[in-house]
Design a protein around this motif. Structure first.
Motif: not given
Length: 189
Positions: A13, A73-75, A8-11, A15, A6
């Motif tokens: 994910v 998008e994250p989360d 991650r970038t600043e904005r 995955r 996985v």
């Protein structure tokens, strides 16, 4: 094969795909602009999206040919697109990147940011020596992504690709480890 990963970038994910991505994958792959530049099945059925999200994308990693990520998008946020590697040559330590962005997420710099994250992971962390990107000469948006992600244009591969309307010339871009520090990704837009 590539490790199960996985990123991650600043904005965003990056995955593995899940069954929950199937509807957004289908909606993205039936989009006329996506269909224009990618030789996806026509019609692209919901079952094909489900198969991609549950087995197809994972089989690429298991076979050693590449790895594909859902960009979200994250989360637990919505699927925004995909970025992945294919045609991986483990002996030469080269691979080719490809991507698409969902219609509802275009114009936000997603493909460039995700491509740069994947390139950094591939070249800096996995010890690869070259990342390639091929874009149809008419696909100006994809060529802009390549430049924004820091890849360098090398030339045109004549009659090297195919889309639903027939054969197309492809512009070849590449990134090598020494380029990572020299060409940071540009801001979205």
């Amino acid at each position: 094969m590539f490790p199960d990963t996985v990123l991650r970038t600043e904005r965003f994910v990056l995955r593995p795909f899940t069954p929950d991505d199937a509807h957004d994958t289908w909606a993205s792959c039936v989009d006329p602009l996506t269909q224009r530049w990618l030789p996806l099945p026509r019609p692209y059925r919901p079952e094909e999206a489900t198969a991609w999200c549950t087995t197809g994308s994972h089989a690429l990693r298991a076979s050693g040919d590449g790895i594909h990520f859902a960009v979200a998008e994250p989360d637990g946020g919505r699927l925004l697109g995909t970025v992945g590697l294919k045609r991986t040559d483990w002996r030469a330590r080269t691979s080719e990147v490809g991507y698409w962005v969902s219609p509802w997420a275009r114009g936000r710099g997603i493909a460039a940011e995700a491509t740069r994250a994947l390139a950094t992971w591939l070249l800096a962390e996995q010890g690869f020596r070259r990342l390639e990107l091929r874009a149809a000469t008419g696909n100006i948006a994809s060529q802009r992504v390549a430049v924004k992600a820091g890849l360098r244009r090398e030339g045109v591969l004549r009659n090297a690709g195919f889309v639903h309307t027939g054969r197309v010339d492809l512009v070849m871009f590449s990134l090598v480890p020494g380029d990572l520090a020299a060409a940071p990704v540009t801001a979205p837009g």
